[in-house]
Every structure is written in structure tokens, then in C-alpha cells.
Design a protein around this motif. Structure first.
Motif, mmCIF file in Angstrom:
data_model
loop_
_atom_site.group_PDB
_atom_site.id
_atom_site.type_symbol
_atom_site.label_atom_id
_atom_site.label_comp_id
_atom_site.label_asym_id
_atom_site.label_seq_id
_atom_site.Cartn_x
_atom_site.Cartn_y
_atom_site.Cartn_z
ATOM 1 N N ASN A 1 11.822 22.532 -12.144
ATOM 2 C CA ASN A 1 11.747 21.068 -12.038
ATOM 3 C C ASN A 1 12.862 20.493 -11.176
ATOM 4 O O ASN A 1 12.621 19.617 -10.332
ATOM 5 N N VAL A 2 14.091 20.971 -11.391
ATOM 6 C CA VAL A 2 15.234 20.399 -10.668
ATOM 7 C C VAL A 2 15.273 20.845 -9.208
ATOM 8 O O VAL A 2 16.004 20.266 -8.401
ATOM 9 N N ALA A 3 14.483 21.880 -8.885
ATOM 10 C CA ALA A 3 14.467 22.375 -7.499
ATOM 11 C C ALA A 3 13.388 21.717 -6.652
ATOM 12 O O ALA A 3 13.335 21.946 -5.435
ATOM 13 N N ILE A 4 12.537 20.902 -7.250
ATOM 14 C CA ILE A 4 11.418 20.305 -6.515
ATOM 15 C C ILE A 4 11.884 19.517 -5.280
ATOM 16 O O ILE A 4 11.295 19.668 -4.188
ATOM 17 N N PRO A 5 12.932 18.670 -5.375
ATOM 18 C CA PRO A 5 13.352 17.949 -4.170
ATOM 19 C C PRO A 5 13.736 18.878 -3.010
ATOM 20 O O PRO A 5 13.402 18.607 -1.853
ATOM 21 N N GLN A 6 14.414 19.997 -3.321
ATOM 22 C CA GLN A 6 14.813 20.924 -2.264
ATOM 23 C C GLN A 6 13.613 21.670 -1.688
ATOM 24 O O GLN A 6 13.525 21.899 -0.483
ATOM 25 N N PHE B 1 9.998 22.760 2.849
ATOM 26 C CA PHE B 1 8.639 22.953 3.354
ATOM 27 C C PHE B 1 8.081 21.706 4.046
ATOM 28 O O PHE B 1 6.922 21.695 4.457
ATOM 29 N N LYS B 2 8.920 20.661 4.111
ATOM 30 C CA LYS B 2 8.518 19.403 4.764
ATOM 31 C C LYS B 2 7.190 18.900 4.206
ATOM 32 O O LYS B 2 6.248 18.562 4.959
ATOM 33 N N THR B 3 7.098 18.860 2.883
ATOM 34 C CA THR B 3 5.894 18.396 2.212
ATOM 35 C C THR B 3 6.241 17.212 1.318
ATOM 36 O O THR B 3 7.415 16.847 1.187
ATOM 37 N N ASP B 4 5.243 16.622 0.675
ATOM 38 C CA ASP B 4 5.501 15.472 -0.192
ATOM 39 C C ASP B 4 5.668 15.932 -1.628
ATOM 40 O O ASP B 4 5.330 17.062 -1.991
ATOM 41 N N VAL B 5 6.167 15.021 -2.470
ATOM 42 C CA VAL B 5 6.479 15.377 -3.846
ATOM 43 C C VAL B 5 5.223 15.712 -4.643
ATOM 44 O O VAL B 5 5.256 16.541 -5.560
ATOM 45 N N THR B 6 4.089 15.091 -4.293
ATOM 46 C CA THR B 6 2.840 15.369 -5.015
ATOM 47 C C THR B 6 2.430 16.827 -4.827
ATOM 48 O O THR B 6 2.033 17.504 -5.786
ATOM 49 N N LEU C 1 21.610 27.476 -9.454
ATOM 50 C CA LEU C 1 21.139 28.385 -8.410
ATOM 51 C C LEU C 1 20.733 27.621 -7.148
ATOM 52 O O LEU C 1 21.003 28.069 -6.028
ATOM 53 N N THR C 2 20.103 26.470 -7.341
ATOM 54 C CA THR C 2 19.697 25.670 -6.176
ATOM 55 C C THR C 2 20.910 25.171 -5.403
ATOM 56 O O THR C 2 20.936 25.196 -4.159
ATOM 57 N N ASP C 3 21.937 24.724 -6.122
ATOM 58 C CA ASP C 3 23.140 24.196 -5.468
ATOM 59 C C ASP C 3 23.979 25.299 -4.821
ATOM 60 O O ASP C 3 24.473 25.150 -3.702
ATOM 61 N N LEU C 4 24.150 26.428 -5.541
ATOM 62 C CA LEU C 4 25.074 27.467 -5.069
ATOM 63 C C LEU C 4 24.423 28.465 -4.109
ATOM 64 O O LEU C 4 25.083 28.965 -3.191
ATOM 65 N N LEU C 5 23.152 28.790 -4.327
ATOM 66 C CA LEU C 5 22.472 29.782 -3.500
ATOM 67 C C LEU C 5 21.239 29.164 -2.835
ATOM 68 O O LEU C 5 21.295 28.695 -1.724
ATOM 69 N N SER C 6 20.150 29.166 -3.557
ATOM 70 C CA SER C 6 18.898 28.597 -3.065
ATOM 71 C C SER C 6 17.928 28.556 -4.243
ATOM 72 O O SER C 6 18.052 29.354 -5.191
ATOM 73 N N TRP C 7 16.942 27.668 -4.178
ATOM 74 C CA TRP C 7 15.919 27.633 -5.216
ATOM 75 C C TRP C 7 15.181 28.963 -5.312
ATOM 76 O O TRP C 7 14.614 29.292 -6.370
ATOM 77 N N ARG C 8 15.189 29.745 -4.250
ATOM 78 C CA ARG C 8 14.487 31.029 -4.252
ATOM 79 C C ARG C 8 15.038 31.971 -5.318
ATOM 80 O O ARG C 8 14.307 32.823 -5.843
ATOM 81 N N TRP C 9 16.318 31.824 -5.652
ATOM 82 C CA TRP C 9 16.930 32.718 -6.636
ATOM 83 C C TRP C 9 16.455 32.430 -8.057
ATOM 84 O O TRP C 9 16.627 33.264 -8.947
ATOM 85 N N ILE C 10 15.852 31.280 -8.286
ATOM 86 C CA ILE C 10 15.214 31.025 -9.589
ATOM 87 C C ILE C 10 14.126 32.070 -9.818
ATOM 88 O O ILE C 10 13.953 32.584 -10.934
#
Length: 465
Positions: free
Chosen positions: A16-21, A26-31, A143-152
């Protein structure tokens, strides 16, 4: 088993917290990005009953290994995703893996303990789920702040591998002797289409509105598919996806209905309390995740204790106290939220966490152990399906009430008025769950007998001194 549950539960909340990143990358919208969350939850909720039946028919250990392999493989591929479509597809497949894992885990955990220690199984599993849900936003944010959302997603791989290794080495349980292993494909198809329609309707009602023809069509499709499912199940007999003896069990049925109602309150709180902290109290997303700890940490801690309390005092007191706390918690939030301070909502959050921690493991244990041993993975899966359905129902209803109340308010009080009204409605929904827990699950609530004082000069039986 608890480690496996932890990664499943963590995946519901960490992303959930990684959605903005993800949206930015991916240059997509929030929906579109939100379907990274919805695709996993929807697939998991729809297929979990099928996963439970497969685990009981073909072996829980085997179902667990296959499910975990699917979950871990597509976690790794999800972490490597290059487009939003790629990521959403891997999330669907992760949901399939989770739907095989969860009921197998429940069945193996209850089978690993003797009947008189069954409460510990529910406490361990639901406690681990509580830790996963509570830690998810913190782990995902860090993980999103320190590395990347990918590490989730990458983190799921070593944890899953370790859980598989320990289970392969330590868990050796005989397979249930099931003569008829035919799979009820028509039942799977009808219930799956019906559940997809229902969950999709409640997910989209926020944007489309209850009177939108698409919502009405989805709800009609749900009714038609579930009616067809009931007719097909009667004809399927012993190889039905949900055999008749499971549904006829009153304790199991009442437990499912109570969990449906309580989940409407729990899921609504999970969404709207962080929104309150962000929109009214000015918290950051990670701060709001930390702000949920009074509820989620209490839930996790009490869940572990609930197992021993169950074994010592039985289910009834825990169900009554837990469900009563789920009524009181949101009612307190509704009463005190207009103070607009974090301290004002902490008592309601803590009491709600206490109630959830007592109620969910106990109700799950009652429902699972009310079924035959050969049906327990299926029973656990159906209970969790009711939890997800109740959560979707609660989110749709709470959002409708919230929007209506906030639109009627004047000035800047709209959000507070919406929260007050929505949480008051949630408390009223929880009253229904409390009444079922008090008077229907496990029979009626028996109050301790207090003998009346005897009249002077007479014994209690009236036969003289």
C-alpha cells in the motif's frame, strides 16, 4: 507455519505505501497502480475455498509446497517487473499461491497440536497474521525509502524458502483417507465468478456509486452465480466443493456470519484510521502506519495470549469479551475523534485491537474444530473467505456513509463528521456480531448461578434449619 502466514499477511499491507512510487516508476495513474493491491487480494479471496478443498483432498503438505513455490517464484518476477501489466499479472499469480498456502497452513497447524491445545493453533496463526499486517506498512515504507519497492517482493523469496525447508524437515502428517478425489469444477467456476462479481462491485462502488448500472449488474451476477452454486452443490454430493455436512454445522455457520460482520468493522478501521491521521492530524504515510500500532500491535500480542486463554477458559468468554470490545472500540473513536488529537483515538484503537485479538483466533478455532479433521483446511478457507467478503462489504458501506456524512457537513468539518457517522455505523454492525457470539456460537451464554438467600429459619430447600 507462522513465517508463511507472516509473508502472506505482510503482502496485503506492505505494498500500500509503495503505490505512489510504483505509479511514478511506471508513469501510470493511481487507479491502475491500485490494482497491484487489488489483484492479489481479489484472487486470494476468490480462490481460497478451492485451495482449502484441494489441500484436504490431495494433502496439505503438498498443497503448501506447491502454493509456496508459486508465491515465491512470482514474488521474484514481480520484483523484476518492467511494466504495470507485468506486475499486476504476477500479483494475480501470487494470489493463487497464497490461496493454496493459507488453508494448508491452518490444517497442518491444527493437526500438529492435540485437540485440547487447539486454541494455540489459532493464536499462533492469527498472531502471525497480525504481526504481518502491523509490520507491513513499516517494512514496505522502509524498503521503498532505503532500497526500492521491488525489495518488498524480493524479501518474500528467502522467507518462503526457509519456511518450506523447516516444513519439509519437521512436519510429517498422514494424509486424510479420502476416497472421492474428484474436483468440483462447476462449483469452482460458479462460486469464483460470483465472488469476483461481489468483491469487484464493492471495490468499484466508491468510484461508480450504488445506482450505477455496472454495480447493479455485478450484484445481480453475484446472486445468480451463488444460487447456481447452491443448486450444483446439492447435485454434486460428496465431491462438492463445499460438502453439505460443512454447511449444516451450526457452530461453523454462525462463526462465519459473525466473522463477516466483524470483518466489516476491522477492514474499515484499517483504511479510515490511517486516512484520519494523514488528512486531519498531518501524519506522513509511514507515520500513519506507525500510528496504527496501538491497534495492530495489541491485536498481534493478544492473539498469541488468546490461545492459552482458550485452552484454560474455553471459547465462550473470549468470544463475548472480544466481540464486545469490537463494538466499544469504533464507538469510542466516533465519540472522541472530534478532539482531533492522536491521544483521543488511541483508547478506541487499543480496545478494538484487544477485541480483534481475542475474537478472531477464538472464532477461527471454533469454526475449524467444529468440522471433521478431514475438512479442516476447507473450513479454515471458508472462514477466511467470509473475512475478506465482510471486509469488502464493510469498506463499501463505510465509504458510502462517510461520503454522505462528509458532504452534508459545512466548513472544514466534513472529514470528522464522516468518520463519526461511519464509525457509529460500524459499531452498530459489530453489535450483530456480538449477539451471534453471545447467544448462538457454542450455544447460549450461561451466566453463573447465584443462589437466592434463604429465609430466616429455613434451609434453601425449604426443609427446615
Amino acid at each position: 507455519m507462522s513465517l508463511s502466514v507472516l509473508v502472506i499477511a505482510n503482502d496485503f499491507s506492505a505494498v500500500n505505501v509503495a503505490i505512489p512510487q510504483i505509479e511514478t516508476d511506471f508513469k501510470t495513474d493511481v487507479t491502475t497502480a491500485q490494482w497491484v493491491v487489488n489483484a492479489y487480494a481479489l484472487t486470494f479471496g476468490v480462490l481460497i475455498v478451492t485451495g482449502g478443498r484441494i489441500a484436504d483432498l490431495f494433502g496439505r503438505r503438498r498443497a503448501f509446497f506447491v502454493g509456496t513455490a508459486i508465491f515465491a517464484t512470482f514474488s521474484a518476477l514481480g520484483g523484476a517487473a518492467q511494466t504495470e501489466a507485468w506486475l499486476i499479472t504476477t500479483r494475480v499469480l501470487m494470489g493463487i499461491g497464497g490461496a493454496l498456502m493459507w488453508p494448508a497452513i491452518l490444517g497442518m497447524t491444527y493437526a500438529a497440536l492435540p485437540e485440547d491445545r487447539a486454541g494455540l493453533a489459532g493464536g499462533f496463526i492469527l498472531g502471525a497474521a497480525g504481526i504481518g499486517n502491523a509490520a507491513g506498512p513499516l517494512i514496505g515504507g522502509a524498503l521503498t525509502d532505503l532500497l526500492s519497492w521491488r525489495w518488498i517482493f524480493f524479501l518474500n523469496v528467502p522467507v518462503s524458502a526457509f519456511a518450506v525447508f523447516v516444513t519439509w524437515r519437521e512436519i510429517h502428517q498422514p494424509r486424510a483417507d479420502v476416497e472421492d478425489t474428484r474436483i468440483d469444477y462447476p462449483g469452482i467456476a460458479t462460486v469464483s465468478i460470483g465472488l469476483v462479481s461481489l468483491l469487484l462491485a464493492f471495490d468499484q462502488v466508491i468510484d461508480w456509486g450504488w445506482d450505477d448500472p455496472r454495480i447493479i449488474a455485478l450484484l445481480v451476477l453475484f446472486v445468480v452465480m451463488i444460487a447456481s452454486f447452491a443448486w450444483l452443490e446439492r447435485r454434486a454430493g460428496e465431491h462438492a466443493l463445499i460438502p453439505a455436512d460443512v454447511i449444516r454445522n451450526h457452530d461453523f455457520t454462525y462463526t462465519c456470519v459473525a466473522i463477516l460482520l466483524m470483518s466489516a468493522v476491522f477492514f474499515a478501521s484499517m483504511l479510515y484510521l490511517p486516512q484520519l491521521m494523514i488528512n486531519v492530524l498531518g501524519y506522513s504515510p509511514i507515520g500513519a502506519g506507525a500510528g496504527m500500532l496501538p491497534m495492530m500491535a495489541t491485536f498481534a500480542a493478544v492473539s498469541f495470549v488468546a490461545g492459552n486463554l482458550y485452552n484454560r477458559y474455553g471459547a465462550k468468554p473470549l468470544l463475548v469479551v472480544g466481540s464486545f470490545c469490537i463494538v466499544v472500540g469504533p464507538a469510542l473513536v466516533a465519540l472522541l475523534v472530534d478532539r482531533q488529537t492522536f491521544g483521543a483515538i488511541v483508547p478506541g484503537m487499543a480496545i478494538l485491537g484487544l477485541g480483534i485479538g481475542l475474537f478472531y483466533p477464538t472464532a477461527t478455532t471454533v469454526g475449524v474444530t467444529a468440522s471433521e479433521e478431514s475438512r479442516r483446511s476447507l473450513a479454515g478457507a471458508i472462514i477466511y473467505m467470509f473475512q475478506i467478503a465482510g471486509g469488502s462489504l464493510g469498506l463499501g458501506l463505510t465509504t458510502t456513509v462517510f461520503i454522505g456524512a462528509s458532504d452534508r457537513a459545512t466548513g472544514g468539518a466534513g472529514f470528522i463528521d464522516g468518520i463519526q457517522t461511519a464509525f457509529a455505523v460500524d459499531a452498530a454492525i459489530a453489535v450483530g456480531g456480538f449477539l451471534i457470539a453471545a447467544f448462538l456460537i457454542g450455544g447460549r451464554l450461561h451466566l453463573p448461578h447465584v443462589p437466592r438467600p434463604a429465609l430466616a429459619g429455613h434451609s434453601p430447600r425449604g426443609h427446615g434449619p
